[in-house]
Scaffold this motif. Structure first.
Motif, short mmCIF file in Angstrom:
data_model
loop_
_atom_site.label_atom_id
_atom_site.label_comp_id
_atom_site.label_asym_id
_atom_site.label_seq_id
_atom_site.Cartn_x
_atom_site.Cartn_y
_atom_site.Cartn_z
N ARG A 192 -5.83 13.36 -0.77
CA ARG A 192 -6.54 12.85 0.40
C ARG A 192 -6.04 11.44 0.69
O ARG A 192 -6.06 10.58 -0.19
N LYS A 193 -5.58 11.23 1.93
CA LYS A 193 -5.11 9.90 2.31
C LYS A 193 -6.08 9.32 3.33
O LYS A 193 -6.46 9.99 4.28
N VAL A 194 -6.46 8.08 3.12
CA VAL A 194 -7.38 7.41 4.03
C VAL A 194 -6.62 6.31 4.74
O VAL A 194 -6.13 5.37 4.11
N SER A 195 -6.47 6.43 6.05
CA SER A 195 -5.77 5.38 6.78
C SER A 195 -6.52 5.09 8.06
O SER A 195 -7.30 5.91 8.54
N VAL A 234 -5.32 2.97 3.37
CA VAL A 234 -6.35 2.10 2.84
C VAL A 234 -6.44 2.44 1.35
O VAL A 234 -6.42 1.58 0.50
N LEU A 235 -6.49 3.71 1.10
CA LEU A 235 -6.32 4.23 -0.26
C LEU A 235 -6.00 5.71 -0.15
O LEU A 235 -6.18 6.32 0.91
N PRO A 237 0.80 -1.22 0.00
CA PRO A 237 0.00 0.00 0.00
C PRO A 237 0.84 1.27 0.00
O PRO A 237 0.28 2.35 0.18
N TYR A 238 2.15 1.17 -0.18
CA TYR A 238 2.95 2.39 -0.25
C TYR A 238 2.75 3.01 -1.63
O TYR A 238 2.17 2.40 -2.51
N GLY A 239 3.31 4.18 -1.82
CA GLY A 239 3.19 4.81 -3.13
C GLY A 239 2.28 6.01 -3.15
O GLY A 239 1.77 6.39 -4.21
N ASP A 240 2.07 6.65 -2.00
CA ASP A 240 1.21 7.83 -1.97
C ASP A 240 1.81 8.99 -2.77
O ASP A 240 1.11 9.68 -3.51
#
Lengths: 568, 265
Positions: free
Chosen positions: B165-168, B177-178, B112-115
């Motif tokens: 927007r980061k959802v964790s 999460v995405l 899930p890395y790569g933001d």
């Protein structure tokens, strides 16, 4: 309402001349922790320390055709590859030390692997990297077998059999039943009498304890042919006994040093690091460390087992619970460990802190191809409490009562008979509910505010029902009940081959009729259920012809027994 | 198989060594690689690194910013030139991770890395390889593993800004999460060439083309937002992992895209 009702309600239970509680006493290990001087097992380093890493099963369920360690043995730094045949007594169950259950778990799998991560071989090498590389170079030829990961799937006819001692994938209790029973009154009569019959299904997930210090042990040769073992165990004598048994060595030759545990929560009760580290030391003569890395801790460290509960409650319009049926499935994973015990504990807790005249419970310890489960914080009770209390809320909603009021109506009071035939005492749930209601701003009626755990208990509510519906459902043959139930007898099954006992003849599903349903559901009771008029003031329904099974309840000295069968 | 570490003074030397050694990994910040080292990953026996200072430079050239491959998240968050990317960099890891994790490392980090990569894709960034080639980030990560190294990333400074927007589950340090990155250039009040990128909705960051189509040519009003949210997960194939199920991701992708777009309005 004062919160301080401890003195009032537990007057005969607790000494109030306490020397510690309420006083600012410093924990004895606090200084060490905050100054970083507390010694953990991993702080004990030895010259020439070897490291142990395991080759683990990539499959949920597979037969081991062949283990080829030749390439790994030739790798640099490798001192020894350990396989199942190197373990002197390669079958164990933790509670065998208490003579409870059949040995079912090898230290290193030899014939088959039963869960993803099941260890097949262990490498002792000079450095951790060398040990990891050699562990990756051990070639295992698997024949993949069908696996089962769901408790109810695991006990269907034709499901793959996981555990040799328990071919039906169900732990056998007291040598008699494939589940732990509780029968009190006649639950079917209770349902017929009830105004509402409300069903629910509750499912918990496994939970990893995730200690900051991962499980492990360091063993080293000591003088006089002894071995010292520094370990993270939270149950030192369990670990000592287990190591002595698996290694077939006198416990007098083992010097276990525990102490500081970097977080346990139940996950460090039954880890098998000590026997592995000591075995490495025995086979190489070198000090050995065997420690989970974080990924192993999460994948193969035993979690809290998942539980599935089906609860059916018979409730009257005025909120009285007249019958409760519970069918529970504990997911033990591939091996027993502590799940069988958790169930005994859980059944002792049923039907929750409520006085219910008719209770029926079947709780199954089911083997699946998942990581073996073990203890975690109140295990056996936490999950069932979640199910019971969730269901209490569901029922309260169904009959239009406030959940707190519903609980007060049904809370047990001093002198009430609990379903496992002990008289309730020092109960204070009503007072807890009243305080909680006040804090939460829930309005209670004057009668509920006046309720007390000290009054209205006992009497008819304190009697064992005249009639209890019993059955032979789930009866199994071919198992000896063992000394934990009978004292001094052999634990072995009567048949010499453990595979011999016939499959427990259970009909599936044993859950309440709509077991296949997946959502808590309520039912409009069938017309028949409305037939009986509301019962008299006492919640105990009139029973058929008295057939007293045993004498009146006796009050005896308190004791604790995991089998629950010790005589007072 | 002992592990060797080779350190080169220039990136080109490191690139040559990397191209020549099959069982080698290039080490940037090491946030992912060192974990593999600790677990004795058998797939490599050599770590190649460089001390080339160009790797850590941030340069502004006209309307673009050039980030050296080894620029860390902490540098992005601290630099005035990359203020538009700083909010993204600050959402990645904790302070220790940000001090080590690099731009190029993030390009090749598995889900899930790569933001940051999602943000770079939304911005239309291009990667400059050590062999002189330049290619878009989309093509680079779609192309899979390569034996040439990324030397730098050229990032156009967005008109109208980058929205992210980061959802964790765990805040502020949890993995995604995405995450959603969006660049929505507008002409005459209407969106043109929208670029919306999801991280966590596939093995790699992916463009949400259906949502982009729903927005292009539209003013950013309620109906356009609703249409974009409805098509958010169209054509994407998220995966099950320990953080969330594919089903959950597909369900919530539109919700988070809608919230992001409503915040921009």
């Amino acid at each position: 309402m004062p919160l301080e009702f401890r003195k009032e309600y537990f007057a005969d239970e607790r000494d109030d001349d306490l020397n510690e509680i309420g006083k600012p006493t410093q924990r004895q290990d606090m200084v060490g922790h905050v100054t970083g001087r507390s010694p953990f097992y991993d702080d004990h380093l030895f010259d020439g320390l070897c490291h142990i890493r395991c080759t683990r099963s990539p499959h949920h369920h597979a037969k081991i055709r062949r283990i080829d360690t030749s390439a790994a043995e030739r790798m640099p730094g490798v001192r020894r590859i350990i396989t199942g045949k190197d373990v002197p007594n390669n079958l164990n169950t933790l509670l065998s030390l208490l003579d409870f259950g059949l040995d079912d778990e090898p230290l290193l799998a030899t014939e088959k692997v039963c869960y993803k991560g099941d260890p097949v071989a262990a490498v002792v090498a000079d450095t951790e990297r060398q040990a990891r590389e050699a562990a990756a170079a051990v070639r295992v030829d698997y024949e993949v077998l069908p696996h089962v990961l769901d408790v109810e799937e695991a006990i269907k006819p034709g499901a793959p059999s996981i555990s040799k001692p328990y071919p039906g994938n169900l732990f056998v209790y007291h040598g008699k039943y494939d589940h732990q029973k509780l029968r009190f009154g006649d639950v079917e009569a209770g349902f017929r009498e009830a105004d509402h019959v409300i069903e629910g299904r509750y499912q918990m997930s496994p939970i990893e304890q995730a200690p900051i210090e991962t499980c492990g042990a360091i063993a080293a040769p000591e003088t006089n042919d002894r071995f010292v073992c520094y370990t993270s165990t939270q149950a030192l004598f369990f670990s000592l006994g287990t190591a002595a048994k698996l290694l077939d060595i006198s416990s007098a030759r083992l010097h276990f040093i525990g102490g500081t545990v970097g977080g346990g929560f139940g996950g460090k009760v039954d880890s098998l690091h000590e026997p592995m580290a000591i075995l490495g030391t025995i086979l190489t003569g070198r000090p050995c460390k065997y420690m989970f890395d974080r990924a192993e801790e999460m994948q193969v460290g035993a979690p809290r087992g998942a539980e599935r509960w089906y609860i059916t409650d018979g409730v009257m319009n005025d909120g009285r619970l007249v019958a409760r049926k519970l069918v529970g499935y504990f997911d033990a994973g591939a091996y027993t460990r502590l799940s069988s015990y958790a169930i005994i504990k859980g059944v002792g807790h049923l039907p929750g802190p409520y006085t219910i005249p008719n209770v029926y419970s079947d709780v199954y310890c089911v083997f699946t191809n998942r990581t073996p489960a073990t203890a975690m914080r109140g295990f056996g009770v936490t999950g069932v409490d979640f199910a019971i209390e969730s269901h209490m809320d569901v029922c309260a909603r169904e009959i239009g009562l406030d959940p707190v009021a519903y609980r007060i109506i049904n809370s047990y009071r001093d002198g009430d008979m609990k379903a496992h035939r002990r008289v309730a005492k020092n109960t204070a749930l009503i007072e807890c509910c009243q305080v909680a209601a006040e804090k939460a701003g829930v309005k209670l009626s004057p009668s509920l505010l006046a309720a007390s755990s000290l009054k209205d208990g006992g009497g008819v509510r304190g009697e064992i029902p005249n009639y209890t519906a019993t059955d032979q459902h789930g009866r199994v043959e071919g198992y000896s009940s063992g000394s934990y139930a009978q004292g001094g007898q052999s634990r072995e099954p009567v048949e010499t081959g453990r595979a011999a006992p016939p499959r427990p003849g259970h009909e599936t599903p044993r859950a309440p009729a709509p077991a296949a349903r997946t959502e808590p559901a309520s039912q409009t009771p069938a017309a028949a259920r409305r037939d009986p008029p509301p019962p008299p003031a006492t919640p105990r329904p009139p029973e058929p012809a008295p057939a007293p099974e045993r004498a009146a309840p006796r009050r005896g000295p308190r004791f604790s027994s995991i089998s629950g069968l010790r005589r007072r | 198989m002992p592990l060797t570490v080779e350190t080169y003074p220039t990136l080109s030397e490191a690139a040559r060594a990397f191209a020549a050694a099959r069982a080698a990994r290039f080490m940037g910040g090491g946030t992912i690689l060192m974990r593999a080292v600790n677990e004795a990953d058998q797939s490599f026996d050599t770590l190649i690194r460089t001390t080339d200072r160009a790797m850590t430079e941030i340069r502004t050239t006209g309307s673009a910013v050039t980030l050296g491959a080894g620029v860390t998240m902490a540098s992005i968050a601290a630099s005035r030139d990359t203020a538009f990317l700083a909010p993204v960099a600050r959402l990645i890891g904790g302070p220790q991770v940000r001090a080590a994790a690099t731009v190029a490392g993030n390009l090749f980090a598995a889900a899930p890395y790569g933001d940051l990569t999602a943000a770079l894709m939304a911005l239309g960034a291009t990667a400059e390889m050590t062999d002189g080639r330049r290619q878009s980030i989309d093509d680079l990560i779609r192309g899979g593993p390569t034996r040439s190294l990324v030397a730098a990333v050229h990032v156009p400074v967005p008109q109208g800004g980058l929205h992210f927007r980061k959802v964790s589950r765990i805040k502020p340090k949890g993995v995604s999460v995405l995450s959603v990155a969006a660049v929505l250039p507008r002409q005459g009040g209407r969106i043109e060439n929208a670029r919306i990128v999801f991280n966590g909705m596939g093995a790699r960051p992916v463009r949400a083309e259906a949502a982009e189509r729903a927005l292009n040519g539209q003013a950013l009003g309620a109906s356009a937002i609703a249409a974009a949210a409805a098509h958010a997960a169209e054509g994407l194939s998220p995966r099950d992992d320990a953080i969330a199920t594919a089903w959950y991701r597909r369900e919530v992708a539109g919700v988070h895209l809608r919230r992001l777009l409503e915040d921009i309005r």
